[in-house]
Design a protein around this motif. Structure first.
Motif, mmCIF file in Angstrom:
data_model
loop_
_atom_site.group_PDB
_atom_site.id
_atom_site.type_symbol
_atom_site.label_atom_id
_atom_site.label_comp_id
_atom_site.label_asym_id
_atom_site.label_seq_id
_atom_site.Cartn_x
_atom_site.Cartn_y
_atom_site.Cartn_z
ATOM 1 N N ALA B 239 0.840 -1.206 0.000
ATOM 2 C CA ALA B 239 0.000 0.000 0.000
ATOM 3 C C ALA B 239 0.872 1.251 0.000
ATOM 4 O O ALA B 239 0.586 2.216 -0.725
ATOM 5 C CB ALA B 239 -0.927 -0.012 1.215
ATOM 6 N N GLU B 240 1.919 1.232 0.776
ATOM 7 C CA GLU B 240 2.803 2.405 0.823
ATOM 8 C C GLU B 240 3.516 2.610 -0.498
ATOM 9 O O GLU B 240 3.674 3.750 -0.966
ATOM 10 C CB GLU B 240 3.808 2.243 1.966
ATOM 11 N N ALA B 241 3.927 1.519 -1.105
ATOM 12 C CA ALA B 241 4.605 1.640 -2.402
ATOM 13 C C ALA B 241 3.649 2.178 -3.464
ATOM 14 O O ALA B 241 4.010 3.051 -4.275
ATOM 15 C CB ALA B 241 5.159 0.278 -2.833
ATOM 16 N N MET B 242 2.443 1.664 -3.453
ATOM 17 C CA MET B 242 1.450 2.154 -4.414
ATOM 18 C C MET B 242 1.154 3.637 -4.180
ATOM 19 O O MET B 242 1.051 4.425 -5.113
ATOM 20 C CB MET B 242 0.151 1.360 -4.282
ATOM 21 N N ALA B 243 1.020 3.990 -2.921
ATOM 22 C CA ALA B 243 0.712 5.381 -2.589
ATOM 23 C C ALA B 243 1.849 6.304 -3.013
ATOM 24 O O ALA B 243 1.620 7.410 -3.501
ATOM 25 C CB ALA B 243 0.435 5.512 -1.096
ATOM 26 N N ALA B 278 -7.009 0.282 1.838
ATOM 27 C CA ALA B 278 -6.171 1.233 1.093
ATOM 28 C C ALA B 278 -5.854 0.706 -0.306
ATOM 29 O O ALA B 278 -5.931 1.446 -1.292
ATOM 30 C CB ALA B 278 -4.874 1.486 1.858
ATOM 31 N N LEU B 279 -5.522 -0.566 -0.381
ATOM 32 C CA LEU B 279 -5.177 -1.134 -1.689
ATOM 33 C C LEU B 279 -6.389 -1.150 -2.611
ATOM 34 O O LEU B 279 -6.271 -0.888 -3.811
ATOM 35 C CB LEU B 279 -4.601 -2.540 -1.510
ATOM 36 N N ASN B 280 -7.536 -1.449 -2.060
ATOM 37 C CA ASN B 280 -8.750 -1.366 -2.873
ATOM 38 C C ASN B 280 -8.918 0.048 -3.419
ATOM 39 O O ASN B 280 -9.217 0.251 -4.593
ATOM 40 C CB ASN B 280 -9.981 -1.755 -2.064
ATOM 41 N N ALA B 281 -8.728 1.022 -2.558
ATOM 42 C CA ALA B 281 -8.875 2.412 -2.985
ATOM 43 C C ALA B 281 -7.791 2.819 -3.972
ATOM 44 O O ALA B 281 -7.963 3.754 -4.755
ATOM 45 C CB ALA B 281 -8.844 3.333 -1.779
ATOM 46 N N LEU B 282 -6.683 2.090 -3.933
ATOM 47 C CA LEU B 282 -5.592 2.360 -4.878
ATOM 48 C C LEU B 282 -5.748 1.550 -6.163
ATOM 49 O O LEU B 282 -4.835 1.499 -6.982
ATOM 50 C CB LEU B 282 -4.249 2.036 -4.219
ATOM 51 N N GLY B 283 -6.872 0.888 -6.291
ATOM 52 C CA GLY B 283 -7.164 0.195 -7.544
ATOM 53 C C GLY B 283 -6.689 -1.235 -7.600
ATOM 54 O O GLY B 283 -6.690 -1.845 -8.669
#
Lengths: 374, 292
Positions: B239-243, B278-283
């Protein structure tokens, strides 16, 4: 970065599509001349309607002001379960501002619900973009419970227009066309004593013969020709297709046809979404044989044979018309030219694997690719 | 001028947990936060004198207690870090500071139960601050929750029916809100619903509702998430990497930060759950999250 990911996603999905080895069948073709079969669902301020774009193209235009608006429909499980689907659509966007989530954009989206869970496939876009193609491929498990197709704007602001949507599966597509609006004669009326009924099967391709009782005594259509100057010169209206096509198979014969002719007896025209046309001229003895001819011609193979009361053969043959277009076939029309009158019993469209979509490059208003030099 | 209570609070943390020193040193704005005066908050459940004075003796005693129980120390530090983040994002975390000071005093008194209660209070306050990304319109009552549910209901039901991509994150938050309401945490439920509203594209005006609808209550039956420490770490890292690569909107960043805070506090189940949202929200789709 987001745009790059989206481009990568699209290219990847198109490459998947290139790898298809099975024929394809059109599950859905929407030229968006109406919203029949679709539902418009929204939350928040939004608008939806059909708009006319340049070059006679129609599109559905969706506008959202921070909420969600979708044009949505469920795809029939019988056509999609256990298949790989290819979805592609022409898209144009105006000032789409993404929302909070990464998926809060304009999109073409397919949701596949199965016992294993929910899988999403989508092509997302934002900002302002000219008409371009968006698409992806999606694997639908055999035990899928729901497959929902959504076009629109999810939790974002802006305007998106969608045109010429095509959904294909990876099966061979065989589509007998409906000639009921074109039928203008019964075989008795034409002096043809023997005539097929039901379905004629030829090389695995079915031809559905109209039942005269259901069509005011008509079970075929004929056009003007030698000896019959008073017959219609054209099909009364385009024969609707609404499917992608690799080849069109026509079951027909020429009434009083000759061995050869210098001019075609009739000329067919196939109209594709986007305005492209393909034509086929029927020369007697080559693309159309005389009713009663028992030998195949160059592109007319005897598919049905019987005898009249006096023992004379009655035959009809199949002509294969290969067409070349990525766009769906909208309809067919035929006009008489100068020869024996054609008598058409049935038409079946067959889909083979689609040509791989263009990964890059630009598209004109009709969604057709063109290179920089053009 | 730095308040005495603020300064002593964080000085104690330094003594109690060396990791906090590293964390503070990494955040240059931290001292500005310390310098802000603690205001008496009438909405705080803490006694007003709770944060007023933490003597050096109390600090030393508290340090011993924290040093002896790593889980408690982790939770304490996680709240401190989250409070700092909230203030950087513009939120008023003075009430959290007060709760932490009260926790220290309780620690100095050797009242372990009170320490845990104060830390829990601080955690709940952070939740009810709208999880950082949004302001909580609700007042933390069941009626307020019913109002929130009514406002997000159209977007929620549409997402559920059309199986939209953005629904996954919203569904998780609403389910958790339902469970929180059922277990008597309406404030936390309201905060979660506000975040769900932010993610689902805003709220829709709705008539006042006295009670929550049945569909909302039924969501409370969802089983809690379980994850190993390794699974939680992997999910939070992803999640942090995606963000970092996508620069998402503040509500999504709040989810990511919350996941990190839960992980730092030694709660892998919670961390995994928040990272999943968070990952869901990040697609990132559900199965991809589960596959981590």
């Amino acid at each position: 970065m987001r745009k790059a990911l989206i481009i990568f996603f699209c290219i990847t999905t198109w490459r998947l599509a290139e790898g298809l080895s099975c024929p394809a069948a059109t599950v859905l073709f929407s030229p968006f001349d109406s919203l029949a079969g679709w539902s418009v669902r929204s939350v928040g301020a939004s608008e939806a309607g059909i708009v006319h774009r340049p070059n006679s193209m129609q599109a559905v235009e969706l506008t959202s002001r921070g909420g969600t608006v979708f044009l949505t429909r469920e795809l029939p499980l019988a056509d999609v379960a256990g298949c790989r689907l290819t979805v592609n659509c022409l898209v144009e966007s105006d000032a789409i501002v993404p929302g909070v989530q990464l998926s809060s954009t304009g999109k073409v989206h397919l949701a596949v619900e199965s016992p294993e869970g929910l899988a999403h496939y989508s092509a997302r876009f934002s900002g302002t973009s000219p008409l371009h193609r968006e698409g992806f491929s999606a694997d639908v498990p055999a035990d899928a419970r729901r497959v929902v197709l959504n076009l629109g704007l999810e939790a974002c602001s802006g305007t998106a227009r969608f045109g010429r949507l095509v959904v294909e599966n990876d099966k061979r597509g065989i589509h007998p066309l409906d000639l009921s609006q074109t039928a203008n004669a019964g075989h008795d009326q034409l002096g043809i004593e023997a005539f097929p009924s039901g379905t004629v099967e030829w090389e695995g391709i079915p031809f559905r013969i109209m039942n005269a009782d259901d069509h005011d005594g008509s079970d075929c259509f004929r056009l003007r020709g030698i000896g019959h100057d008073d017959w219609p010169a054209n099909t009364a209206s385009p024969i609707p297709a609404g499917t992608c096509a690799s080849a069109i198979y026509i079951l027909h014969g020429a009434l009083g046809g000759r061995e050869t002719s210098e001019t075609p007896s009739a000329i067919w025209s196939a109209s594709f979404a986007g305005g492209q046309d393909n034509g086929l001229s029927l020369f007697e003895g080559r693309e159309i044989g005389a009713i009663g001819r028992t030998e195949d011609a160059e592109n007319w193979q005897v598919a049905w044979q019987s005898e009249a009361a006096d023992g004379r053969p009655v035959t009809f043959g199949v002509t294969k018309w290969v067409v070349y277009s990525d766009a769906p076939l909208v309809g067919l029309s035929c006009r008489a030219y100068n020869g024996a009158p054609p008598v058409v019993l049935a038409i079946t469209v067959v889909e083979e694997p689609p040509a791989p979509p263009q990964e890059e490059g630009q598209f004109d208003e009709m969604g057709e690719g063109f290179s920089e030099g053009e | 001028m730095m308040s005495q209570a603020g300064a002593t609070t964080w000085r104690l943390v330094k003594l109690a947990a060396p990791a906090a020193i590293i964390a503070w040193a990494a955040v240059s704005s931290w001292y500005a936060w310390q310098a802000r005066p603690i205001r008496s908050s009438t909405s705080s459940p803490l006694p007003p004198e709770g944060a007023a004075t933490v003597t050096p003796e109390e600090q030393a005693a508290a340090a011993k207690l924290f040093a002896g129980v790593q889980d408690r120390q982790q939770r304490f530090l996680a709240v401190v870090e989250a409070a700092k983040v909230q203030e950087r994002d513009g939120a008023d975390a003075d009430a959290v500071r007060e709760a932490l000071a009260a926790a220290m005093k309780a620690a100095a008194a050797g009242d372990v139960e009170a320490v845990d209660a104060r830390i829990a209070t601080a955690e709940r306050m952070l939740d009810e601050m709208g999880l950082g990304g949004s302001s909580v319109a609700a007042g933390g009552t069941a009626a307020a929750v019913a109002g929130m549910v009514a406002r997000i209901e159209p977007a929620y039901l549409l997402g559920r029916e059309l199986l939209t991509e953005g629904h996954a994150a919203v569904e998780k938050l609403v389910r958790r809100a339902s469970r929180d309401l059922t277990t008597g945490e309406p404030g936390r439920a309201a905060a979660l619903l506000q975040l769900a509203a932010d993610l689902s594209g805003g709220e829709t005006p709705a008539p006042a509702a006295a009670t929550v609808p049945e569909w909302f209550t039924a969501l409370a039956d969802a089983p809690p998430t379980t994850a190993t420490q390794a699974e939680a770490e992997a999910a939070v890292s992803l999640a942090e990497a995606m963000a970092a690569s996508e620069s998402p909107a503040p509500p999504v960043m709040t989810l990511v930060k919350r996941a990190r805070r839960e992980l730092d506090a030694g709660r892998p189940n919670e961390a995994y759950w928040w990272a999943g949202v968070a990952l869901n929200a990040l697609g990132i789709a559900e199965e991809a999250v589960a596959a981590r």
